[in-house]
Write a protein that holds these residues in place. Structure first.
Motif, PDB file in Angstrom:
ATOM      1  N   GLU A  62       2.883   3.088  -1.655  1.00  0.00           N
ATOM      2  CA  GLU A  62       3.061   4.154  -2.728  1.00  0.00           C
ATOM      3  C   GLU A  62       1.720   4.786  -2.978  1.00  0.00           C
ATOM      4  O   GLU A  62       1.564   5.728  -2.883  1.00  0.00           O
ATOM      5  CB  GLU A  62       3.423   3.451  -4.005  1.00  0.00           C
ATOM      6  CG  GLU A  62       4.890   3.010  -4.223  1.00  0.00           C
ATOM      7  CD  GLU A  62       5.538   2.638  -5.339  1.00  0.00           C
ATOM      8  OE1 GLU A  62       4.569   2.437  -6.320  1.00  0.00           O
ATOM      9  OE2 GLU A  62       6.661   2.529  -5.662  1.00  0.00           O
ATOM     10  N   GLU A  63       0.607   4.203  -2.823  1.00  0.00           N
ATOM     11  CA  GLU A  63      -0.696   4.802  -2.870  1.00  0.00           C
ATOM     12  C   GLU A  63      -0.984   5.724  -1.889  1.00  0.00           C
ATOM     13  O   GLU A  63      -1.638   6.870  -2.155  1.00  0.00           O
ATOM     14  CB  GLU A  63      -1.852   3.692  -3.186  1.00  0.00           C
ATOM     15  CG  GLU A  63      -1.695   2.741  -4.567  1.00  0.00           C
ATOM     16  CD  GLU A  63      -2.997   2.363  -4.936  1.00  0.00           C
ATOM     17  OE1 GLU A  63      -4.064   2.966  -4.900  1.00  0.00           O
ATOM     18  OE2 GLU A  63      -2.650   1.198  -5.202  1.00  0.00           O
ATOM     19  N   LEU A  64      -0.683   5.108  -0.612  1.00  0.00           N
ATOM     20  CA  LEU A  64      -0.765   6.007   0.603  1.00  0.00           C
ATOM     21  C   LEU A  64       0.127   7.394   0.460  1.00  0.00           C
ATOM     22  O   LEU A  64      -0.437   8.553   0.956  1.00  0.00           O
ATOM     23  CB  LEU A  64      -0.559   5.428   1.680  1.00  0.00           C
ATOM     24  CG  LEU A  64      -1.839   3.990   2.177  1.00  0.00           C
ATOM     25  CD1 LEU A  64      -1.241   3.488   3.517  1.00  0.00           C
ATOM     26  CD2 LEU A  64      -2.721   4.713   1.983  1.00  0.00           C
ATOM     27  N   GLN A  65       1.348   7.244  -0.231  1.00  0.00           N
ATOM     28  CA  GLN A  65       2.148   8.421  -0.277  1.00  0.00           C
ATOM     29  C   GLN A  65       1.460   9.019  -1.142  1.00  0.00           C
ATOM     30  O   GLN A  65       1.495  10.384  -1.100  1.00  0.00           O
ATOM     31  CB  GLN A  65       3.555   7.793  -0.611  1.00  0.00           C
ATOM     32  CG  GLN A  65       4.479   7.401   0.421  1.00  0.00           C
ATOM     33  CD  GLN A  65       5.666   6.522  -0.153  1.00  0.00           C
ATOM     34  OE1 GLN A  65       6.311   7.049  -0.930  1.00  0.00           O
ATOM     35  NE2 GLN A  65       6.024   5.612   0.502  1.00  0.00           N
ATOM     36  N   VAL A  66       0.967   8.792  -2.210  1.00  0.00           N
ATOM     37  CA  VAL A  66       0.357   9.668  -3.364  1.00  0.00           C
ATOM     38  C   VAL A  66      -0.861  10.306  -2.985  1.00  0.00           C
ATOM     39  O   VAL A  66      -1.067  11.629  -3.162  1.00  0.00           O
ATOM     40  CB  VAL A  66      -0.071   8.635  -4.503  1.00  0.00           C
ATOM     41  CG1 VAL A  66      -0.941   9.741  -5.405  1.00  0.00           C
ATOM     42  CG2 VAL A  66       1.090   8.173  -5.266  1.00  0.00           C
ATOM     43  N   MET A  67      -1.540   9.913  -1.821  1.00  0.00           N
ATOM     44  CA  MET A  67      -2.743  10.582  -1.369  1.00  0.00           C
ATOM     45  C   MET A  67      -2.224  11.530  -0.133  1.00  0.00           C
ATOM     46  O   MET A  67      -2.914  11.914   0.471  1.00  0.00           O
ATOM     47  CB  MET A  67      -3.509   9.329  -0.719  1.00  0.00           C
ATOM     48  CG  MET A  67      -4.602   8.690  -1.801  1.00  0.00           C
ATOM     49  SD  MET A  67      -5.797   7.679  -1.192  1.00  0.00           S
ATOM     50  CE  MET A  67      -5.095   6.020  -1.392  1.00  0.00           C
ATOM     51  N   ARG A  68      -0.840  11.569   0.265  1.00  0.00           N
ATOM     52  CA  ARG A  68      -0.359  12.456   0.926  1.00  0.00           C
ATOM     53  C   ARG A  68      -0.608  11.929   2.592  1.00  0.00           C
ATOM     54  O   ARG A  68      -1.047  12.792   3.527  1.00  0.00           O
ATOM     55  CB  ARG A  68      -0.584  13.757   0.979  1.00  0.00           C
ATOM     56  CG  ARG A  68      -0.225  14.266  -0.270  1.00  0.00           C
ATOM     57  CD  ARG A  68       1.046  14.712  -0.391  1.00  0.00           C
ATOM     58  NE  ARG A  68       1.777  15.054  -1.631  1.00  0.00           N
ATOM     59  CZ  ARG A  68       2.687  14.260  -2.331  1.00  0.00           C
ATOM     60  NH1 ARG A  68       3.244  13.244  -1.610  1.00  0.00           N
ATOM     61  NH2 ARG A  68       3.204  14.734  -3.200  1.00  0.00           N
ATOM     62  N   PHE A  69      -0.727  10.727   2.756  1.00  0.00           N
ATOM     63  CA  PHE A  69      -0.980  10.577   4.032  1.00  0.00           C
ATOM     64  C   PHE A  69       0.215  10.723   5.103  1.00  0.00           C
ATOM     65  O   PHE A  69       1.188  10.389   4.448  1.00  0.00           O
ATOM     66  CB  PHE A  69      -1.093   8.852   4.215  1.00  0.00           C
ATOM     67  CG  PHE A  69      -2.498   8.423   3.953  1.00  0.00           C
ATOM     68  CD1 PHE A  69      -3.452   8.904   2.957  1.00  0.00           C
ATOM     69  CD2 PHE A  69      -3.176   7.350   4.736  1.00  0.00           C
ATOM     70  CE1 PHE A  69      -4.811   8.545   2.721  1.00  0.00           C
ATOM     71  CE2 PHE A  69      -4.719   6.948   4.758  1.00  0.00           C
ATOM     72  CZ  PHE A  69      -5.463   7.359   3.589  1.00  0.00           C
ATOM     73  N   GLN A 101      -1.224   8.419   9.834  1.00  0.00           N
ATOM     74  CA  GLN A 101      -2.451   7.993   9.168  1.00  0.00           C
ATOM     75  C   GLN A 101      -2.205   6.712   8.566  1.00  0.00           C
ATOM     76  O   GLN A 101      -2.957   5.877   8.361  1.00  0.00           O
ATOM     77  CB  GLN A 101      -2.920   9.027   8.082  1.00  0.00           C
ATOM     78  CG  GLN A 101      -3.394  10.435   8.836  1.00  0.00           C
ATOM     79  CD  GLN A 101      -3.643  11.410   7.807  1.00  0.00           C
ATOM     80  OE1 GLN A 101      -2.844  11.664   6.901  1.00  0.00           O
ATOM     81  NE2 GLN A 101      -4.657  12.298   8.042  1.00  0.00           N
ATOM     82  N   THR A 123      -4.567   3.467   9.509  1.00  0.00           N
ATOM     83  CA  THR A 123      -5.064   2.816   8.204  1.00  0.00           C
ATOM     84  C   THR A 123      -4.733   1.274   8.174  1.00  0.00           C
ATOM     85  O   THR A 123      -5.597   0.251   7.955  1.00  0.00           O
ATOM     86  CB  THR A 123      -4.811   3.580   6.981  1.00  0.00           C
ATOM     87  OG1 THR A 123      -5.130   4.889   7.120  1.00  0.00           O
ATOM     88  CG2 THR A 123      -5.503   2.613   5.645  1.00  0.00           C
ATOM     89  N   TYR A 133       0.850  -1.467   0.027  1.00  0.00           N
ATOM     90  CA  TYR A 133      -0.059   0.022  -0.077  1.00  0.00           C
ATOM     91  C   TYR A 133       0.908   1.324  -0.006  1.00  0.00           C
ATOM     92  O   TYR A 133       0.246   2.371  -0.367  1.00  0.00           O
ATOM     93  CB  TYR A 133      -0.809  -0.104   1.096  1.00  0.00           C
ATOM     94  CG  TYR A 133      -1.889  -0.964   1.448  1.00  0.00           C
ATOM     95  CD1 TYR A 133      -2.277  -1.925   0.317  1.00  0.00           C
ATOM     96  CD2 TYR A 133      -2.758  -1.387   2.665  1.00  0.00           C
ATOM     97  CE1 TYR A 133      -3.144  -2.809   0.670  1.00  0.00           C
ATOM     98  CE2 TYR A 133      -3.593  -2.096   2.661  1.00  0.00           C
ATOM     99  CZ  TYR A 133      -3.940  -2.999   1.754  1.00  0.00           C
ATOM    100  OH  TYR A 133      -4.859  -3.917   1.900  1.00  0.00           O
TER     101      TYR A 133
END
Lengths: 246, 232
Positions: B130-137, B141, B145, B128
């Motif tokens: 990369e996607e969480l980084q792209v969403m700026r988590f 957070q 999650t 997960y």
């Protein structure tokens, strides 16, 4: 979707001499590209051309070895850039919970998240499955949900990495409809695909890459009728050798 | 002899012997308390190690894994030193109380739960990140999650902690003192009654201990199975 972050300040995006060479192996060999503030740009090219790496550099997942990325005269904005991956992650949670995941960093109220989430699910035709498990959705539905998740954050730039790679024609058509809607909503889209039919249907302009370089950046109609470079011509005719992806 | 001992043990259980009930009740309180505390500390700790990027991360992971095998008597002695009259927390008068036993068992289960949580969350984080980084988590957070997403797998960590707490004897013997009607739990009672030759009570408590652990595992297995079908 409302509440768009970033404004128009991030455009034009100017990429100059972008190079990525981990362990001396050159994967991006000096990419030059300029992206305006609207439309859908499709990145075409054989496997290993560097298309996905370029997307990853744009969304901050890849630190290039050298070169510059200029976002409307400044640094990459904190928000406003989203990426949808080829195999998007789905949390072990409901469709609605997955749709609103991107809103978590914004610390909105639960009610606000929920109402925005339902609104976007209506637009992608998954509102009736809001409470189902996201992992029980089909591949096409999951990809629509991933698009909705990105759309809900109102990005100024949306990066799509082969979003229909493993989908059947009807699921592909649904995804394309949503991509057009997101574009109409004012989001700039940069998309990688190997589907030339899809490129002709969606693209305003085409960026053709091969060997880690941009060989051509032209309006879509001209690209398919009169490609400028030999590589692009051979690619369209299916003659360019396909290499293993990185 | 074995048959008659077993018969007597079953008779004790069937009669709902008050000694057995008292000891089982206190065991559940002590081990339950330790597992609740261990869950609150160990799972976030493991997730933080999994998601965090810091110097010495590999060393911390090795240390946490090594602490899974921490001898309970060592923990007992350390807690004893801290809680004894001359120790830093001696003024609180906690030694030979159920609370001291909860503290000791918590120290035993935290590394175990943290190590399992680290492994489970790290696997998810690799999928997960990369996607969480792209969403700026933010880092925190991402931790919350992932903990929520891995909740069904983390049940294993909780069960492992419960198993360790309920079957542990050394630490609770040292810091609890095995005082009748005050700090006597199943494991310490079994050890004592066996040494006294009261085998039926020891066997009865052993049966309860095994049945409890089996029942909790069955419930957890059912829950996990249901959740996997529901959420994938």
């Amino acid at each position: 979707m409302s509440g768009r972050p970033g404004g128009g300040a991030m455009f034009p995006i100017r990429i100059r001499g972008l190079r990525h060479a981990p362990n001396g192996r050159e994967l991006l060999s000096g990419v030059d590209l300029e992206l305006g503030d609207e439309g859908i740009t499709v990145l075409l090219g054989p496997n290993g051309a560097g298309k996905t790496l370029l997307l990853r550099a744009l969304c901050g997942l890849l630190v290039p070895s050298s070169g510059t990325l200029d976002w409307g005269g400044g640094a990459r904005p904190e928000r406003g850039v989203m990426m949808v991956f080829q195999n998007p992650m789905m949390l072990r949670a409901s469709v609605l919970a997955n749709a609103v995941l991107g809103l978590k960093p914004l610390n909105l109220s639960r009610h606000d998240c929920s109402s925005r989430g339902m609104a976007v699910l209506e637009r992608i035709g998954l509102a009736h499955r809001a409470q189902d498990s996201a992992r029980q959705l089909s591949g096409g539905e999951q990809q629509r949900l991933a698009l909705a998740r990105a759309w809900l954050t109102s990005p100024r730039l949306l990066l799509l990495d082969e979003p229909t790679a493993s989908l059947d024609p009807s699921a592909t058509a649904e995804v394309e409809r949503i991509v057009r809607e997101i574009r109409t909503d004012g989001t700039r889209i940069l998309m990688v695909t190997h589907n030339l039919g899809q490129a002709t249907r969606l693209a305003d302009d085409i960026v053709f890459m091969s060997g880690g370089r941009v060989h051509e950046h032209t309006p879509a109609r001209r690209f398919f009728s009169r490609p400028q470079s030999d590589e692009a011509r051979r690619f369209i005719q299916g003659e360019l050798p396909w290499r293993m992806s990185f | 002899m074995f048959a008659s001992t077993l018969t007597d043990a079953i008779r004790l259980l069937a009669a709902l012997d008050h000694r057995v009930a008292e000891i089982v009740g206190l065991s559940l309180q002590v081990s339950g308390g330790a597992v609740v505390l261990g869950t609150l500390i160990g799972l976030p700790l493991g997730a933080c190690i999994a998601v965090g990027r810091f110097r010495g991360k590999a060393g911390v992971s090795v240390l946490i894994n090594a602490l899974m095998g921490l001898p309970s008597v060592v923990v007992g002695v350390v807690v004893y030193l801290f809680l004894s009259r001359s120790g830093p927390f001696g003024a609180f008068g906690l030694l030979y109380t159920p609370l001291a036993m909860v503290v000791a068992q918590t120290l035993l289960v935290v590394p175990l739960m943290a190590a399992i949580a680290r492994q489970v969350v790290e696997d998810a984080w690799q999928r997960y990140a990369e996607e969480l980084q792209v969403m700026r988590f933010t880092w925190w957070q991402s931790v919350t999650t992932l903990l929520h997403d891995c909740r069904h797998s983390l049940l294993v960590a909780v069960l492992a902690g419960l198993g360790r707490a309920m079957s542990e004897v050394g630490a609770v013997m040292i810091v609890g003192g095995n005082i009748d009607r005050a700090t006597r739990v199943m494991t310490t009672a079994i050890a004592l009654e066996t040494s006294k030759g009261d085998l039926p009570l020891a066997i009865a408590l052993g049966i309860v201990l095994i049945v409890l652990i089996l029942a909790l595992n069955a419930v957890a297995f059912g829950l996990r199975h249901w959740a996997m079908r529901r959420y994938g």
